[in-house]
Design an enzyme around this catalytic site. Structure first.
Site, short mmCIF file in Angstrom:
data_model
loop_
_atom_site.label_atom_id
_atom_site.label_comp_id
_atom_site.label_asym_id
_atom_site.label_seq_id
_atom_site.Cartn_x
_atom_site.Cartn_y
_atom_site.Cartn_z
N LYS A 168 0.83 -1.22 0.00
CA LYS A 168 0.00 0.00 0.00
C LYS A 168 0.86 1.27 0.00
O LYS A 168 0.62 2.17 -0.79
CB LYS A 168 -0.92 0.05 1.24
CG LYS A 168 -1.95 -1.06 1.32
CD LYS A 168 -2.89 -0.85 2.50
CE LYS A 168 -2.18 -0.86 3.85
NZ LYS A 168 -1.66 -2.18 4.27
N ARG A 174 -0.58 -8.50 13.37
CA ARG A 174 -1.16 -7.50 12.46
C ARG A 174 -2.04 -8.16 11.41
O ARG A 174 -3.10 -7.63 11.05
CB ARG A 174 -0.05 -6.68 11.80
CG ARG A 174 0.50 -5.60 12.74
CD ARG A 174 1.90 -5.17 12.39
NE ARG A 174 2.03 -4.65 11.04
CZ ARG A 174 3.16 -4.67 10.35
NH1 ARG A 174 4.26 -5.19 10.86
NH2 ARG A 174 3.19 -4.19 9.13
N ARG A 192 -9.67 1.55 8.87
CA ARG A 192 -9.36 0.14 9.11
C ARG A 192 -10.38 -0.54 10.00
O ARG A 192 -10.24 -1.74 10.30
CB ARG A 192 -8.03 0.02 9.85
CG ARG A 192 -6.88 0.12 8.97
CD ARG A 192 -5.65 -0.24 9.73
NE ARG A 192 -4.61 0.52 9.12
CZ ARG A 192 -3.39 0.08 8.91
NH1 ARG A 192 -3.02 -1.11 9.32
NH2 ARG A 192 -2.52 0.82 8.31
N ARG A 218 11.61 -6.42 4.28
CA ARG A 218 11.54 -5.02 4.69
C ARG A 218 12.18 -4.85 6.07
O ARG A 218 12.84 -3.85 6.34
CB ARG A 218 10.08 -4.56 4.72
CG ARG A 218 9.90 -3.10 5.11
CD ARG A 218 8.49 -2.63 4.90
NE ARG A 218 7.57 -3.13 5.91
CZ ARG A 218 6.24 -2.97 5.85
NH1 ARG A 218 5.69 -2.36 4.82
NH2 ARG A 218 5.47 -3.43 6.81
N ARG A 270 11.84 -1.71 10.76
CA ARG A 270 10.62 -1.20 11.40
C ARG A 270 10.33 -2.01 12.65
O ARG A 270 10.36 -3.24 12.61
CB ARG A 270 9.46 -1.29 10.40
CG ARG A 270 8.73 0.01 10.23
CD ARG A 270 7.68 -0.13 9.16
NE ARG A 270 6.45 -0.70 9.68
CZ ARG A 270 5.31 -0.72 9.01
NH1 ARG A 270 5.27 -0.22 7.77
NH2 ARG A 270 4.24 -1.23 9.53
P1 ADP Z 1 0.74 -2.10 7.81
O1 ADP Z 1 -0.35 -1.85 6.82
O2 ADP Z 1 1.89 -2.84 7.20
O3 ADP Z 1 0.27 -2.72 9.10
P2 ADP Z 1 0.95 0.75 8.55
O4 ADP Z 1 2.16 1.58 8.46
O5 ADP Z 1 -0.19 1.13 7.69
O6 ADP Z 1 1.44 -0.73 8.23
O7 ADP Z 1 0.44 0.70 10.08
C1 ADP Z 1 1.32 0.43 11.13
C2 ADP Z 1 0.59 0.48 12.48
O8 ADP Z 1 0.06 1.81 12.68
C3 ADP Z 1 -0.63 -0.43 12.61
O9 ADP Z 1 -0.27 -1.75 12.99
C4 ADP Z 1 -1.43 0.31 13.70
O10 ADP Z 1 -0.90 0.08 15.00
C5 ADP Z 1 -1.19 1.76 13.36
N1 ADP Z 1 -2.25 2.27 12.45
C6 ADP Z 1 -2.09 2.72 11.18
N2 ADP Z 1 -3.26 3.09 10.64
C7 ADP Z 1 -4.22 2.87 11.58
C8 ADP Z 1 -5.62 3.03 11.64
N3 ADP Z 1 -6.33 3.50 10.60
N4 ADP Z 1 -6.27 2.70 12.78
C9 ADP Z 1 -5.60 2.23 13.84
N5 ADP Z 1 -4.28 2.04 13.86
C10 ADP Z 1 -3.57 2.35 12.75
#
Ligand code: ADP
Length: 194
Positions: free
Chosen positions: A14, A145, A89, A128, A134
């Site tokens: 994404k 996750r 989400r 990654r 990360r």
């Molecule tokens: P990925 O899609 O690989 O999990 P992201 O960088 O999009 O990675 O998200 C990393 C973390 O940030 C998530 O595991 C969560 O803890 C937090 N996060 C990101 N977006 C949201 C969201 N819309 N609602 C709640 N937590 C979020």
């Protein structure tokens, strides 16, 4: 004006695609994950709170996330539109976003689902982790996750499908190839780049 959303499991690509699409469409890519990570790095109150959730692969509470996005969407760079990456989400976030947009007579144009097999995304995230280090890319947290994604976020795909705005694109392949697939799918919906 174009309002897009990218949804898909962790590791589906994404973030990578969001940056490329934002460029193509001349709109900002808004990644809640990136915004949280910047806050964690800068040790802001939001970052300190978010970190405890992120470190175990849990979602940050809806109130915090919704407020963050509501504020971000008021920035001037969102006037031509935006691409949301990683938000909404949860069902609560879907409702919150609908309300935010409705308040200015807007709605999402298209939701792009990046489809990727869990086995593939786990391998990608392992790579990654080696490259970027990360904090939440360890095997245990990645598994958490993926579980949260399946339980809380995957159901959103049906909601947007029922609204008739979902486009599903195969996320496996070269980065540029996947971008081309998305751009073509959007063009079919009458959404063209700048
Ligand atoms: P990925 O899609 O690989 O999990 P992201 O960088 O999009 O990675 O998200 C990393 C973390 O940030 C998530 O595991 C969560 O803890 C937090 N996060 C990101 N977006 C949201 C969201 N819309 N609602 C709640 N937590 C979020």
């Amino acid at each position: 004006m174009v309002r897009l959303l990218l949804v898909g499991p962790p590791g589906a690509g994404k973030g990578t695609q969001a940056v490329r699409l934002a460029e193509t469409f001349g709109i900002p890519a808004i990644s809640t994950g990136d915004i949280f990570r910047a806050n964690v790095r800068d040790e802001t109150p939001l970052g300190i709170e978010a970190k405890s959730y992120m470190d175990r692969g849990a979602y940050v509470p809806n109130e915090l996330t919704n407020a963050l996005v509501a504020d971000r969407l008021t920035h001037a760079d969102c006037v031509p539109g935006f691409l949301l990456d990683g938000y909404p989400r949860t069902l609560d976030q879907v409702d919150a976003l609908d309300e935010m947009l409705a308040a200015s007579n807007q709605a999402l144009d298209v939701v792009v689902e990046l489809v990727a097999d869990p086995e593939v995304v786990i391998e990608r995230i392992r790579l990654r982790a080696l490259e970027q280090g990360r904090a939440d890319d360890t095997d245990d947290v990645v598994r958490a996750r993926l579980e949260v994604y399946t339980a809380e976020t995957a159901p959103l795909i049906d909601i947007y499908a029922r609204r008739g705005i979902l486009v599903s694109v195969d996320g496996i392949g070269e980065v540029a190839e996947v971008t081309d697939r998305i751009v073509s799918a959007l063009a079919e919906r009458g959404i063209g780049g700048v």
